[in-house]
Design an enzyme around this catalytic site. Structure first.
Site, mmCIF file in Angstrom:
data_model
loop_
_atom_site.group_PDB
_atom_site.id
_atom_site.type_symbol
_atom_site.label_atom_id
_atom_site.label_comp_id
_atom_site.label_asym_id
_atom_site.label_seq_id
_atom_site.Cartn_x
_atom_site.Cartn_y
_atom_site.Cartn_z
ATOM 1 N N ALA A 153 3.251 6.047 -2.556
ATOM 2 C CA ALA A 153 4.498 6.757 -2.866
ATOM 3 C C ALA A 153 4.690 6.895 -4.374
ATOM 4 O O ALA A 153 5.110 7.950 -4.858
ATOM 5 C CB ALA A 153 5.684 6.043 -2.233
ATOM 6 N N GLY A 189 0.813 -1.214 0.000
ATOM 7 C CA GLY A 189 0.000 0.000 0.000
ATOM 8 C C GLY A 189 0.845 1.261 0.000
ATOM 9 O O GLY A 189 0.547 2.224 -0.719
ATOM 10 N N CYS A 190 1.891 1.266 0.782
ATOM 11 C CA CYS A 190 2.753 2.446 0.868
ATOM 12 C C CYS A 190 3.507 2.658 -0.443
ATOM 13 O O CYS A 190 3.730 3.802 -0.853
ATOM 14 C CB CYS A 190 3.704 2.320 2.048
ATOM 15 S SG CYS A 190 2.808 2.290 3.624
ATOM 16 N N THR A 191 3.873 1.577 -1.100
ATOM 17 C CA THR A 191 4.526 1.701 -2.400
ATOM 18 C C THR A 191 3.559 2.294 -3.415
ATOM 19 O O THR A 191 3.923 3.182 -4.195
ATOM 20 C CB THR A 191 5.054 0.335 -2.875
ATOM 21 O OG1 THR A 191 6.048 -0.111 -1.940
ATOM 22 C CG2 THR A 191 5.657 0.421 -4.265
#
Length: 154
Positions: A50, A45-47
């Site tokens: 970002a 999710g963070c990738t």
């Protein structure tokens, strides 16, 4: 944790970036800032989030916004994340989550049906004078950057 509202002063922070260089909110005075708090570098999710900011950084910069990501990760992991995904903005390390707490991006949340304490995925748009323009809490990784761009007319 208390939440920030539009028009309030953004809490100052002093963190280090992916290269170990100090970065403070005051470094951005005179510029508009988009600061997004995310749980952990190199997770799915963070990738996604970002990389969505990466893919939108040119129009955001053209509109006068600087982008930074903030997580609890150490600088070495942030550097690896930045390099792996060609992120063109700084990633700031907040291992004791003091900045997260100051912005209301740390607290209780639901995770797989259980109440846990941790990072509340959040994004803040801060004006040239250090005031909060938008405080977005509990955002989803997917589609969130499009919402930010729509709010900013970018």
């Amino acid at each position: 944790m208390p939440r920030l509202d539009s028009g309030t002063s953004a809490p100052d922070f002093s963190l280090v970036d992916q290269d170990g260089q100090p970065v403070s909110l005051t470094d951005f005075r005179g510029r508009r800032l988009v600061a997004f708090f995310y749980p952990a570098a190199m997770t799915p999710g963070c990738t996604t989030e970002a990389c969505d900011f990466r893919d939108s950084v040119a129009p955001l910069q053209a509109a006068g916004y600087t982008v930074v990501g903030i997580s609890r990760d150490e600088p070495a992991k942030l550097r690896a994340f930045r390099d792996r995904d060609s992120l063109p903005y700084d990633l700031l390390s907040d291992p004791d989550h003091s900045a997260h707490e100051a912005y209301g991006a740390w607290g209780e949340k639901m995770n797989y049906g259980k109440v846990v304490e941790g990072v509340i995925r959040s994004t803040f748009v801060i004006d040239e004078d250090g005031a909060i323009l938008h405080a977005l809490y509990n955002v989803k990784a997917t589609g969130h950057v499009a919402r930010v761009r729509a709010l900013l007319g970018v």
